[in-house]
Write a protein that holds these residues in place. Structure first.
Motif, PDB file in Angstrom:
ATOM      1  N   GLU A  86      -9.649  -4.960  13.008  1.00 36.30           N
ATOM      2  CA  GLU A  86      -9.324  -6.012  13.499  1.00 36.30           C
ATOM      3  C   GLU A  86      -7.927  -6.689  12.864  1.00 36.30           C
ATOM      4  O   GLU A  86      -6.768  -7.001  13.454  1.00 36.30           O
ATOM      5  CB  GLU A  86     -10.319  -7.072  13.420  1.00 36.30           C
ATOM      6  N   GLY A 117     -16.796 -20.808  16.491  1.00 36.84           N
ATOM      7  CA  GLY A 117     -16.427 -19.815  17.247  1.00 36.84           C
ATOM      8  C   GLY A 117     -15.817 -18.579  16.282  1.00 36.84           C
ATOM      9  O   GLY A 117     -15.973 -18.820  15.211  1.00 36.84           O
ATOM     10  N   PRO A 118     -15.485 -17.431  16.975  1.00 36.99           N
ATOM     11  CA  PRO A 118     -14.952 -16.314  16.170  1.00 36.99           C
ATOM     12  C   PRO A 118     -13.864 -16.768  15.355  1.00 36.99           C
ATOM     13  O   PRO A 118     -13.200 -17.767  15.510  1.00 36.99           O
ATOM     14  CB  PRO A 118     -14.552 -15.275  17.169  1.00 36.99           C
ATOM     15  N   LYS A 145     -10.455 -17.128  13.399  1.00 37.83           N
ATOM     16  CA  LYS A 145      -9.131 -16.702  13.618  1.00 37.83           C
ATOM     17  C   LYS A 145      -8.287 -16.155  12.284  1.00 37.83           C
ATOM     18  O   LYS A 145      -8.582 -16.590  11.356  1.00 37.83           O
ATOM     19  CB  LYS A 145      -8.157 -17.749  14.396  1.00 37.83           C
ATOM     20  N   TRP A 151      -4.268 -13.164  15.327  1.00 34.03           N
ATOM     21  CA  TRP A 151      -5.581 -12.666  15.875  1.00 34.03           C
ATOM     22  C   TRP A 151      -6.519 -14.083  16.422  1.00 34.03           C
ATOM     23  O   TRP A 151      -6.710 -14.796  15.459  1.00 34.03           O
ATOM     24  CB  TRP A 151      -6.526 -12.276  14.624  1.00 34.03           C
ATOM     25  N   CYS A 152      -6.720 -13.867  17.468  1.00 36.57           N
ATOM     26  CA  CYS A 152      -7.523 -14.969  18.196  1.00 36.57           C
ATOM     27  C   CYS A 152      -8.175 -14.686  19.624  1.00 36.57           C
ATOM     28  O   CYS A 152      -7.751 -13.763  20.147  1.00 36.57           O
ATOM     29  CB  CYS A 152      -6.562 -16.331  18.145  1.00 36.57           C
ATOM     30  N   ALA A 153      -8.839 -15.582  20.024  1.00 35.25           N
ATOM     31  CA  ALA A 153      -9.226 -15.441  21.341  1.00 35.25           C
ATOM     32  C   ALA A 153      -8.406 -15.980  22.293  1.00 35.25           C
ATOM     33  O   ALA A 153      -7.260 -16.800  22.000  1.00 35.25           O
ATOM     34  CB  ALA A 153     -10.483 -16.201  21.464  1.00 35.25           C
ATOM     35  N   ALA A 166      -6.470 -19.559  22.229  1.00 35.15           N
ATOM     36  CA  ALA A 166      -6.377 -20.374  21.103  1.00 35.15           C
ATOM     37  C   ALA A 166      -4.972 -20.835  20.751  1.00 35.15           C
ATOM     38  O   ALA A 166      -4.799 -21.778  20.279  1.00 35.15           O
ATOM     39  CB  ALA A 166      -7.212 -19.689  20.083  1.00 35.15           C
TER      40      ALA A 166
END
Length: 559
Positions: free
Chosen positions: A113, A180-181, A183, A375-377, A380
């Protein structure tokens, strides 16, 4: 709400000391100042010159493993001296340190990732798994850094340091994933240098100071104080949250970098020990507990209640609260000569703030951390980073006539009652925390006729009847829609270990609500509403998962 602005940059940019390149590209020869740390249950220390030499040795090993300028080195471990050495070693190669939360991720996923060249972990079970030679046990860094006598040997030659440009990336922040996931955001060198310069302007950390760091150093700001020691010539101490007070008592820091939960726990402990009630006696007890040399205490990351702030300020031990986010770094800070209890301080010179039409705080910077997540959804970036380069914080607050910022809560902290009234619950929680039996609390009530709370008890033998009486008195001081007519006494205090606080001691509101959902239902069921829609004044308290309610209405009233 009309737009307001504060903290506008004035005049041309002021030259800023290049702390990052000073730490990365120069040899530290400071044998007077030291870094103190715990190892094998004992407090050890190194001169800053020896720390620098040890970091060079680690850098040479990283270089031999293929790390070059701009490569990313991940560290997924609790606080330890090897963490610091890896970070400094990465800087000396012009590389990038990525702090990863331990015990939450699989190495193979993290490597992929974040595009890591190497990953160091505190869990040896991860070494030699599917990730192969890219995952290393952080314990081996000690052997890289020190000889058999436990001191750094002669530092090997490194390739010429490429130097960081202001726009270069020197670190990766992994944001909290509580909603949430997680970031990931890449941090610019300019933002680190400017934040450190602003702190130095406010606090003048210098010879004689010893800054105690116990929050996880995976949070970049905690590593700032190590950079500060190397650049400005003072001591620094690395601890962890479990040993923070014990370490402070042993090494006598002048500054502690903490969070409100730490100071609240210290206050509770001192009060349980029966410290003197007068401010001077209380101040002496605080100093004794923390080593006797405290110049000031630093806090942020979560709101500090007025009760905790006054406890230290009134005793002559300044507790300076500030405000910032991963996406902005430090935005405001109280400091000597410019503080107001209850505020988070004035806006730093290189920052600017405004409130949009919905009252949400917007932050701009002359040296931004970055203008996007790497890195993010999906969505975002657009939610947080505005086209102007500013950051939408989703915090709600106001600025007083003297330029001090107050954070009243977050958009997520607004509860809408069934009658369509919007309540900013942190304001209610702060008042509830002032009651004798309450250590912490979380208020709920979305879609309900009135507010309820889950109370983290101050003592195992909490007197529920007394708390019900105190709550009834508090209700008389609150606006009607703010009143708490039912509450749940939690079966154990909120803590990091049980997942109800995060690593920065912030409430994990959603997990608290989920864990005590059934108990909240019982509280609402016990405290029924009159036919005319009103609610009785006597609050109902129920014990989590068992036990009879305290207070509330009589049986006749419930019919």
């Amino acid at each position: 709400m009309t737009e307001q602005t504060a903290g506008q940059d004035q005049g041309p940019p002021v030259p800023v000391a290049d702390v990052v390149n000073t730490v990365a590209g120069t040899v530290c020869r400071d044998t007077r100042h030291r870094i103190h740390y715990r190892e094998d249950g004992e407090i050890r220390s190194l001169s800053l010159a020896d720390l620098d030499a040890a970091a060079v040795r680690v850098a040479a090993r990283l270089h031999a493993l293929g790390i070059r300028a701009r490569d990313r080195v991940g560290v997924m471990a609790p606080n330890r001296i090897e963490w610091v050495l890896l970070d400094l070693a990465a800087l000396k190669l012009g590389a990038v340190t990525a702090g990863i939360e331990p015990d939450r991720h699989q190495p193979a996923a993290v490597l992929a990732e974040f595009g890591l060249g190497l990953l160091f972990t505190g869990d040896p079970h991860h070494v030699g798994d599917a990730s192969g030679a890219l995952v290393h046990d952080i314990a081996q860094v000690h052997a890289w850094a020190f000889d058999a006598a436990g001191t750094p040997a002669d530092a090997p030659a490194l390739p010429p340091h490429p130097g960081y440009d202001p726009a270069d990336i020197c670190a990766v922040k992994q944001t909290s994933g509580s909603t949430g996931p997680p970031k990931g955001i890449e941090v610019t060198v300019a933002s680190v240098n400017r934040s450190l310069a602003a702190v130095q302007e406010m606090f003048d950390h210098r010879d004689g100071d010893n800054l105690l760091v116990f929050l996880p150093v995976r949070f970049l700001q905690q590593r700032y104080w190590i950079y500060s020691a190397l650049a400005h010539g003072h001591d620094v101490t690395l601890a962890d949250r479990v040993t923070a007070v014990e370490t402070a008592h042993a090494v006598s820091p002048t500054v502690i970098m903490g969070v409100p939960g730490f100071y609240g726990q210290l206050m509770t402990r001192l009060e349980a020990d029966g410290i003197p009630a007068d401010p001077a006696g209380r101040g002496a007890a605080i100093q004794q507990a923390l080593g006797g040399r405290i110049r000031y205490l630093w806090t942020g990351s979560a709101p500090a209640g007025r009760q905790v702030l006054h406890y230290f300020h009134d005793a002559g031990v300044p507790l300076h609260e500030g405000y910032g986010l991963n996406e902005t770094c430090i935005v405001t800070k109280n400091h000597p000569g410019a503080f107001r209890v209850g505020s988070v301080g004035r806006v730093l010179p290189h920052k600017r703030i405004r409130f949009d039409k919905d009252g949400i705080l917007i932050v701009g910077s002359s040296h931004p951390v970055n203008t996007r997540y790497t890195w993010c959804a999906p969505g975002a970036n657009e939610r947080v980073f505005l086209p102007t380069g500013e950051v939408k914080t989703y915090d709600i607050g106001h600025v007083d006539e003297d330029g001090f910022l107050y954070i009243d809560g977050r958009v997520d902290d607004i509860v809408t009652l069934s009658g369509a009234l919007n309540i900013l619950v942190p304001l209610v929680e702060e008042r509830l925390r002032e009651l004798p039996g309450v250590h912490d609390c979380a208020v709920f009530g979305d879609g309900r006729p009135y507010l309820t709370a889950v109370v983290s008890p101050a003592t195992p033998d909490l007197d529920g009847e007394a708390l019900a009486r105190d709550l009834a008195k508090l209700n008389q001081e609150l606006r009607y829609e703010q009143r708490l007519f039912a509450a749940v006494i939690a079966d154990e205090p909120f803590s990091i270990e049980n997942g109800l606080l995060n690593a920065q001691y912030k409430l994990m509101r959603t997990p608290i609500g989920a864990r005590y959902a059934g108990d909240l239902e019982r509280a609402y069921a016990e405290h029924r509403i009159y036919n005319d829609g009103t609610v009785g004044d006597a609050p109902v308290l129920v014990t989590a998962a068992a036990g009879p309610p305290h207070g509330g209405r009589t049986e006749d009233e419930r019919k």
